[in-house]
Write an enzyme that holds these catalytic residues in place. Structure first.
Site, PDB file in Angstrom:
ATOM      1  N   HIS A 157      59.541 -75.049 -88.428  1.00 24.98           N
ATOM      2  CA  HIS A 157      59.390 -73.816 -89.206  1.00 24.98           C
ATOM      3  C   HIS A 157      60.740 -73.175 -89.474  1.00 24.98           C
ATOM      4  CE1 HIS A 157      55.013 -74.027 -88.364  1.00 24.98           C
ATOM      5  NE2 HIS A 157      55.019 -73.649 -89.613  1.00 24.98           N
ATOM      6  N   GLU A 172      45.580 -80.318 -92.707  1.00 24.19           N
ATOM      7  CA  GLU A 172      46.833 -80.597 -91.991  1.00 24.19           C
ATOM      8  C   GLU A 172      46.581 -81.222 -90.624  1.00 24.19           C
ATOM      9  OE1 GLU A 172      49.048 -76.945 -91.559  1.00 24.19           O
ATOM     10  OE2 GLU A 172      47.277 -75.792 -91.039  1.00 24.19           O
ATOM     11  N   ASP A 220      52.404 -80.414 -90.964  1.00 31.06           N
ATOM     12  CA  ASP A 220      51.595 -80.638 -89.768  1.00 31.06           C
ATOM     13  C   ASP A 220      50.852 -81.966 -89.830  1.00 31.06           C
ATOM     14  OD1 ASP A 220      52.035 -78.515 -87.927  1.00 31.06           O
ATOM     15  OD2 ASP A 220      51.181 -77.168 -89.423  1.00 31.06           O
ATOM     16  N   CYS A 273      51.066 -78.124-100.210  1.00 34.54           N
ATOM     17  CA  CYS A 273      52.018 -77.027 -99.966  1.00 34.54           C
ATOM     18  C   CYS A 273      52.998 -77.346 -98.846  1.00 34.54           C
ATOM     19  CB  CYS A 273      51.283 -75.725 -99.686  1.00 34.54           C
ATOM     20  SG  CYS A 273      50.275 -75.796 -98.209  1.00 34.54           S
TER      21      CYS A 273
END
Ligand code: PEP
Ligand code: MG
Length: 578
Positions: A195, A436, A460, A507
């Site tokens: 992240h 994910e 993920d 995304c």
């Protein structure tokens, strides 16, 4: 002396500037070079802080009631002992003198060394004393903050010529940079889809992670070059290298300005297939960058960033204002807001305990379902915002039918409560799921039946399918979007969603990787969401692509399994003929 370090480039471009070291995992401790005539005063300042904390312990000890358990006084005595140990009460003074730095920095450097020693201890009891050291250090830092000290002169360089050098940064730290203007940042730790790297990309500045020892080797103020495209850091470059990188920096800037001219050009392939290019955002203020780069919607608003860097939690009204502002700013364009994906590497500061394996623990929707009141207040805020724009709600990390049912029931409850209060919302607001978790990708039917849209979270999906912790740089080399397992899952999701007529977006970071745009088009993807800065590059790929020809090329890739052949096929697909 000039030297070069190699890491993982997470955001392209070149930055040339002076290193600014920040301490381990916190932006709160600044580093100043103290002029020689101020060193003695700085050492006295440090001593005074130690005295203050010692006095605090005395007071604490004196206030322990007569009948209190013996652990109370033992605890205060232990902290007092830690404080009095020379490693904390005098070693930082030596650091102030030899490194000519401020007291805060000296104490932080020393505590990092001590904590690393604690981390290496095998004995559980002793290792747990680590927290006691942290608490004592925090007390000293607090005492220092009450002692006015040396104020550094304004930087001779503007902030935008400074490059932040850190051992590790949390996503919460990085999002704070949005309010600063660093030219670049580099860290020792981090994986390509951590992240931290994901947020770094949204800053649209060159950055590198996984440099291993940069913070130890680079000195404050040193001139460094960051090549974010190649993941190369050059420290103290000679004139020839500097001139070459200045030239490359200008060329990169010229290319970016050229692409900026595509802002209002619709993303349609050479053979007439329309593609949606949306932006991922972390905070409402990111909308401006999304629009400036020509995004035709917000495909992922990571709402959890509203919950970070604060000791309290945003209430329903505060969240509503944030969501509404994005919906209104996008002026009728689609806005997909993801419910908070907290847990794993994004923790609030409310004392929530982290499990032993946070990426597999109480994260995202799992956490929401265990605390329905907090989740309901977000759902109400989202529904209220849906009245002011084209809002959809996206749920992270769903893996099973029962989680979908529980989520939909809570949304129904939130709607009923708004009905009771006659608060308007869009009754047909679309509810979608991130795909994910491999289980969701493999058991897609229930998602297609119960939800309005899907969004593939490749960060993920890759982490969980290939069993590589995305925050751990030691396994970052295994990150491979071309792994046959990933290609097969991604292709299956797109194909089945398209067949069922359920809109599907991607995304994850794969969607903003220009080397994969043609492959994804060939697999049938028509909706991409990425960091705003990538929209122009991906659009350029779309404009030159032939979607029909790419279908055949993508099918060939799906049949391949050898990594070298896969890379060769991708290179061929990216050559000008497609
Ligand atoms: C993903 O997992 O791909 C994703 C987009 O979500 P995040 O990166 O926030 O986990
Ligand atoms: Mg995710």
């Amino acid at each position: 002396m000039s030297f070069t370090l190699h890491g993982i480039g997470v955001s392209g471009g070149i930055a040339i500037g002076h290193a600014h070291l920040v301490s381990h995992a916190t932006l709160e401790v600044d580093h100043f070079v103290i002029p020689p005539h101020q060193i003695a005063a700085e050492s006295l300042r440090f001593d005074a802080a130690i005295q203050t904390v010692r006095a605090e312990f005395e007071t604490l000890r004196g206030e322990i009631p007569a009948g209190a358990p013996a652990e109370f006084s033992a605890f205060v005595d232990l902290h007092r002992m830690i404080l009095d140990d020379a490693t904390l009460s005098s070693e930082p003074r030596r650091i102030i003198e030899t490194e000519q730095c401020n007291a805060e920095w000296a104490i932080k450097v020393q505590s990092d060394t001590l904590l690393a020693q604690f981390d290496a201890i095998e004995d559980n009891y002793l290792r747990e004393r680590r927290n006691d050291v942290v608490q004592v250090v925090e007390r000293i830092l607090k005492a220092l903050s009450g002692q006015p000290g040396y104020v550094p002169p304004p930087a001779t360089d503007a902030e935008h010529e400074r490059i932040l050098v850190a051992h590790d940064l949390s996503p919460a730290d990085v999002v704070q940079f949005k309010r600063h203007n660093f030219a670049s940042f580099i860290t020792d730790m981090g994986g390509v889809t951590s992240h931290t790297a994901v947020v770094a990309r949204s800053l649209n500045i060159p950055s590198i992670v996984a440099l291993h020892r940069a913070r130890e080797l680079v000195r404050e103020g040193e001139l460094i070059i960051v090549d974010g495209s190649c993941g190369v850091l050059i420290v103290d470059p000679d004139e020839r290298v500097l001139a070459e990188y200045q030239r490359r920096k200008l060329a990169f800037g010229a290319e970016r300005s050229k692409l900026a001219g595509l802002r209002d050009t619709p993303a349609v392939t050479h053979d007439g297939v329309a593609v949606e290019l949306h932006a991922n955002i972390e905070l409402p203020e990111d909308v401006a960058q999304a629009l400036a780069n020509g995004a035709t919607g917000i495909g992922l608003f990571r709402s959890e960033f509203l919950f970070l860097n604060r000791s309290d939690l945003p209430d329903e009204d505060e969240q509503f204002e944030a969501y509404r502002s994005v919906a209104q700013a996008m002026n009728g364009l689609p806005v997909t807001i993801r419910t908070y994906d907290l847990g794993a590497d994004k923790q609030t500061e409310d004392g929530f305990t982290v499990g032993a394996n946070p990426a597999l623990g109480l994260r995202a929707i799992r956490l929401c379902l265990t605390e329905p009141q907090r989740f309901l207040s977000q759902l109400r805020a989202l529904l209220r915002a849906s009245h002011y724009g084209n809002v959809s709600i996206l749920i992270p990390m769903l893996a099973s039918s029962s989680e979908i049912d529980q989520t939909l029931q809570l949304i129904a409850r939130a709607k009923a409560s708004l009905d009771d209060e006659q608060i308007p919302y869009n009754r047909n607001v679309r509810i979608g799921s991130m795909i994910e978790v491999p289980a969701a990708a493999l058991a897609l039917d229930v998602f297609l039946r119960k939800l309005d849209f899907l969004s593939i979270g490749t960060n993920d999906l890759i982490q969980y399918t290939l069993a590589i912790d995305r925050a751990d740089e030691s396994v970052a080399y295994l990150y491979d979007p071309l792994h046959p397992a990933i290609l097969s899952l991604v292709s299956g999701i797109i194909k089945r969603a398209n067949k069922a007529g359920v809109p599907v977006t991607m995304c994850g970071e794969m969607a903003g990787d220009v080397t994969l745009t043609r492959l994804l088009l060939g697999l049938g993807l028509r909706n991409f969401s990425m960091h705003a800065a990538h929209v122009p590059d991906v659009k350029q790929q779309v404009l030159h692509a032939d979607a029909t020809a790419l279908q055949t090329a993508a099918r060939t890739m799906l049949r391949a399994s050898d990594p070298v052949r896969l890379k060769m096929l991708l290179a061929r697909m990216n050559s000008p003929i497609h």
